[in-house]
Design a protein around this motif. Structure first.
Motif, PDB file in Angstrom:
ATOM      1  N   LYS A  58       0.851  -1.195   0.000  1.00 34.49           N
ATOM      2  CA  LYS A  58       0.000   0.000   0.000  1.00 34.49           C
ATOM      3  C   LYS A  58       0.878   1.233   0.000  1.00 34.49           C
ATOM      4  CE  LYS A  58      -3.832  -2.295   2.347  1.00 34.49           C
ATOM      5  NZ  LYS A  58      -4.643  -2.384   1.108  1.00 34.49           N
ATOM      6  N   GLY A  59       0.417   2.243  -0.752  1.00 41.19           N
ATOM      7  CA  GLY A  59       1.202   3.460  -0.837  1.00 41.19           C
ATOM      8  C   GLY A  59       0.389   4.683  -0.457  1.00 41.19           C
ATOM      9  N   ILE A  60       0.862   5.815  -0.918  1.00 42.13           N
ATOM     10  CA  ILE A  60       0.186   7.062  -0.592  1.00 42.13           C
ATOM     11  C   ILE A  60      -0.990   7.292  -1.534  1.00 42.13           C
ATOM     12  CG2 ILE A  60       2.287   8.082   0.343  1.00 42.13           C
ATOM     13  CD1 ILE A  60       2.535   9.675  -2.268  1.00 42.13           C
ATOM     14  N   ASN A  61      -1.876   8.169  -1.132  1.00 40.81           N
ATOM     15  CA  ASN A  61      -3.013   8.597  -1.954  1.00 40.81           C
ATOM     16  C   ASN A  61      -3.940   7.456  -2.352  1.00 40.81           C
ATOM     17  OD1 ASN A  61      -1.791  11.115  -1.825  1.00 40.81           O
ATOM     18  ND2 ASN A  61      -0.885  10.967  -3.853  1.00 40.81           N
ATOM     19  N   GLY A  62      -3.980   6.380  -1.561  1.00 45.22           N
ATOM     20  CA  GLY A  62      -4.901   5.286  -1.811  1.00 45.22           C
ATOM     21  C   GLY A  62      -4.472   4.277  -2.851  1.00 45.22           C
ATOM     22  N   PHE A  63      -3.258   4.390  -3.351  1.00 49.54           N
ATOM     23  CA  PHE A  63      -2.756   3.446  -4.349  1.00 49.54           C
ATOM     24  C   PHE A  63      -2.194   2.192  -3.684  1.00 49.54           C
ATOM     25  CE2 PHE A  63      -3.040   5.511  -8.420  1.00 49.54           C
ATOM     26  CZ  PHE A  63      -3.127   6.858  -8.108  1.00 49.54           C
ATOM     27  N   GLU A  64      -2.265   1.100  -4.410  1.00 49.11           N
ATOM     28  CA  GLU A  64      -1.630  -0.131  -3.974  1.00 49.11           C
ATOM     29  C   GLU A  64      -1.160  -0.912  -5.191  1.00 49.11           C
ATOM     30  OE1 GLU A  64      -4.731  -1.943  -1.599  1.00 49.11           O
ATOM     31  OE2 GLU A  64      -5.265  -3.264  -3.256  1.00 49.11           O
ATOM     32  N   ALA A  65      -0.244  -1.840  -4.968  1.00 45.20           N
ATOM     33  CA  ALA A  65       0.276  -2.671  -6.048  1.00 45.20           C
ATOM     34  C   ALA A  65       0.569  -4.053  -5.491  1.00 45.20           C
ATOM     35  CB  ALA A  65       1.545  -2.057  -6.642  1.00 45.20           C
ATOM     36  N   GLU A  66       0.463  -5.042  -6.360  1.00 43.75           N
ATOM     37  CA  GLU A  66       0.710  -6.420  -5.946  1.00 43.75           C
ATOM     38  C   GLU A  66       1.843  -7.018  -6.768  1.00 43.75           C
ATOM     39  OE1 GLU A  66      -2.662  -9.022  -6.046  1.00 43.75           O
ATOM     40  OE2 GLU A  66      -1.651 -10.541  -4.847  1.00 43.75           O
ATOM     41  N   PHE A  67       2.830  -7.539  -6.079  1.00 44.01           N
ATOM     42  CA  PHE A  67       3.950  -8.220  -6.718  1.00 44.01           C
ATOM     43  C   PHE A  67       3.529  -9.653  -7.016  1.00 44.01           C
ATOM     44  CE2 PHE A  67       7.975  -9.672  -7.885  1.00 44.01           C
ATOM     45  CZ  PHE A  67       8.426 -10.694  -7.072  1.00 44.01           C
ATOM     46  N   LYS A  68       3.545 -10.016  -8.303  1.00 44.33           N
ATOM     47  CA  LYS A  68       3.209 -11.380  -8.703  1.00 44.33           C
ATOM     48  C   LYS A  68       4.406 -11.954  -9.455  1.00 44.33           C
ATOM     49  CE  LYS A  68      -1.802 -10.932  -8.916  1.00 44.33           C
ATOM     50  NZ  LYS A  68      -3.038 -11.129  -9.729  1.00 44.33           N
ATOM     51  N   LYS A  69       5.156 -12.775  -8.738  1.00 45.62           N
ATOM     52  CA  LYS A  69       6.382 -13.309  -9.311  1.00 45.62           C
ATOM     53  C   LYS A  69       6.093 -14.198 -10.517  1.00 45.62           C
ATOM     54  CE  LYS A  69      10.524 -15.910  -8.017  1.00 45.62           C
ATOM     55  NZ  LYS A  69      11.218 -16.641  -6.913  1.00 45.62           N
TER      56      LYS A  69
END
Lengths: 114, 117
Positions: A58-69
């Motif tokens: 989870k990051g700032i300003n409501g953003f998120e990302a998922e690492f999918k190897k």
């Protein structure tokens, strides 16, 4: 050497809609992955990063990302777009976190329609 | 407030003239970087420095020169040998180390836009 591909140089969404910006990477060793945001004529600001551990970041300003190897992906999402999200977004990768070898994608410009 | 200051923000020069872009940081970071940004190409590394009085070429160093006489300062000179110098230039720094390797996020200045007429 590591590299990053951002799919879509321009993405347009309506205010309140889901934001999905795609990033695929290649790396021969465990990668550190980053998303940066750039507003017009300004420098880059870190949104979020993945180093090790939890794959959903989870990051700032409501953003998120998922690492999918398995998919070599690190897509950036936000459930509901806001007008202030309009900017250019860059995905970056570094091998073992070595900043001297950090590689940036070409960028995705996000437009938010009212 | 701690940060990175780049100057000037906009610069116009004639062909054949050398130009120096300033980058100063008060974050006490060891490493500093210069990137070039062109539309649709992302950021490309020009030079980086991990310590005072030492620097290394990046991917596109030809036509550029740097110095690192002080920890806080890392100026970039765009020489007349640079064939296509019009671009947006970004300075960055980082101070986190792990096993001697500089890792983690980069902190960026606000950039300098150079236009060669």
């Amino acid at each position: 050497a590591q590299s990053v591909t951002q799919l879509g140089s321009h993405v347009s969404v309506s205010e309140g809609a889901l934001v999905l910006l795609r990033c695929n990477y290649s790396s021969s060793v465990p990668p550190y992955l980053f998303w940066y945001v750039q507003y017009p004529n300004q420098g880059l600001q870190l949104l979020l990063k993945y180093t090790t551990g939890a794959t959903l970041v989870k990051g700032i300003n409501g953003f998120e990302a998922e690492f999918k190897k398995s998919e070599t992906s690190f897509h950036l999402t936000k459930p509901s777009a806001h007008m202030s999200d309009a900017a250019e977004y860059f995905c970056a990768v570094s091998e073992w976190g070595n900043n001297n070898d950090m590689r940036f994608g070409a960028g995705t410009r996000l437009t938010v329609k009212p | 407030d701690g940060g990175i200051t780049q100057s000037p923000k906009y610069l116009f020069r004639k062909e054949g003239q050398n130009v120096t872009l300033s980058c100063e940081q008060n974050l006490n970071h060891d490493a500093m970087y210069w990137y070039r940004q062109d539309p649709g190409q992302g950021l490309r590394l020009i030079y980086y420095s991990q310590i005072v009085n030492d620097f290394q070429k990046g991917d596109i160093a030809e036509g550029y020169s740097v110095s690192r006489e002080k920890k806080e300062s890392f100026p970039l000179t765009v020489t007349s040998a640079q064939k296509n110098p019009t671009a947006f230039y970004l300075c960055a720094s980082t101070g986190s180390r792990d096993r001697g390797i500089l890792i983690g996020e980069l902190f960026f200045g606000e950039g300098s836009r150079l236009t060669v007429l």
